[in-house]
Design a protein around this motif. Structure first.
Motif, short mmCIF file in Angstrom:
data_model
loop_
_atom_site.label_atom_id
_atom_site.label_comp_id
_atom_site.label_asym_id
_atom_site.label_seq_id
_atom_site.Cartn_x
_atom_site.Cartn_y
_atom_site.Cartn_z
N LEU A 99 0.83 -1.23 0.03
CA LEU A 99 -0.02 -0.07 -0.14
C LEU A 99 0.91 1.25 -0.06
CD1 LEU A 99 -3.01 -1.12 2.37
CD2 LEU A 99 -3.07 -0.64 -0.01
N SER A 100 2.14 1.27 0.45
CA SER A 100 3.04 2.34 0.18
C SER A 100 3.12 2.84 -1.04
CB SER A 100 4.24 1.97 1.07
OG SER A 100 5.24 1.13 0.12
N LEU A 101 2.79 1.87 -2.22
CA LEU A 101 2.99 2.49 -3.62
C LEU A 101 1.76 3.53 -3.81
CD1 LEU A 101 3.55 -0.80 -5.82
CD2 LEU A 101 5.02 1.24 -5.38
N ALA A 102 0.59 3.32 -3.03
CA ALA A 102 -0.48 4.40 -3.36
C ALA A 102 -0.10 5.63 -2.85
CB ALA A 102 -1.49 3.70 -2.60
N THR A 103 0.73 5.90 -2.35
CA THR A 103 1.31 7.17 -1.81
C THR A 103 1.76 8.04 -3.04
OG1 THR A 103 3.63 6.69 -0.99
CG2 THR A 103 1.82 6.47 0.59
N GLY A 104 2.25 7.38 -4.22
CA GLY A 104 2.89 8.00 -5.22
C GLY A 104 4.20 7.91 -5.23
N PHE A 105 4.92 7.43 -4.13
CA PHE A 105 6.31 7.47 -3.98
C PHE A 105 6.65 6.06 -3.82
CE2 PHE A 105 4.96 11.08 -1.48
CZ PHE A 105 5.64 12.05 -1.88
N THR A 106 7.80 5.80 -4.85
CA THR A 106 8.08 4.42 -4.88
C THR A 106 9.64 4.10 -4.03
OG1 THR A 106 7.17 4.13 -7.19
CG2 THR A 106 8.85 2.29 -6.45
#
Length: 149
Positions: A99-106
């Protein structure tokens, strides 16, 4: 039984346990490495750090006897004594990191998500194959805790 003998048993819970140990180290390192981001990733890196300590107590049962912890924490950790429950907790930890991908930061937290998913898959395979949960003696599994006490 040596470590090589344990791997030769073809019990997927052993593979899951050792993958979990690698996950613990990786989650700790990546949690610290990503905590210096000044955006929402800080939340995911803190969760990754907390996950590393949860994994440590789940995978090394000897620590519950050595470390002074509360009975609430001990009961929480003891819930993960079967292959299905371990597969579920690893999948949940993996999902949170995905879900950390959903922040827009990879970030490198994706590596933790992938490895946590592998550990979940190993435990799920062990459960699907109806293999008995087997804890590595190297990590304080069956017999080691009784030898120390």
């Amino acid at each position: 039984m040596t470590l090589a003998d344990e791997f030769r048993t073809r019990n997927f819970s052993i593979y899951g346990q050792w993958t979990g140990i690698i996950c613990m180290v990786l989650c700790f390192a990546l949690g610290i490495a990503n905590i210096f981001n000044f955006n929402i990733i800080i939340l995911f890196s803190v969760i990754c750090l907390v996950s590393s300590f949860i994994i440590l107590f789940i995978e090394v049962p000897l620590l519950l006897r050595i470390c002074p912890t509360s009975s609430t924490f001990d009961n929480f950790i003891r819930r993960f004594a079967t292959n299905w429950t371990r597969a579920a907790i690893y999948f949940l930890m993996s999902l949170i990191q995905w879900l950390s991908l959903a922040t827009g930061f990879t970030t490198s937290l994706i590596a933790a998500a992938v490895l946590l998913l592998f550990a979940s898959a190993f435990y799920a395979l062990a459960a699907l194959k109806h293999q008995e949960f087997m804890s590595s003696k190297t990590l304080g599994g069956q017999g080691v805790a009784q030898m120390i006490v």
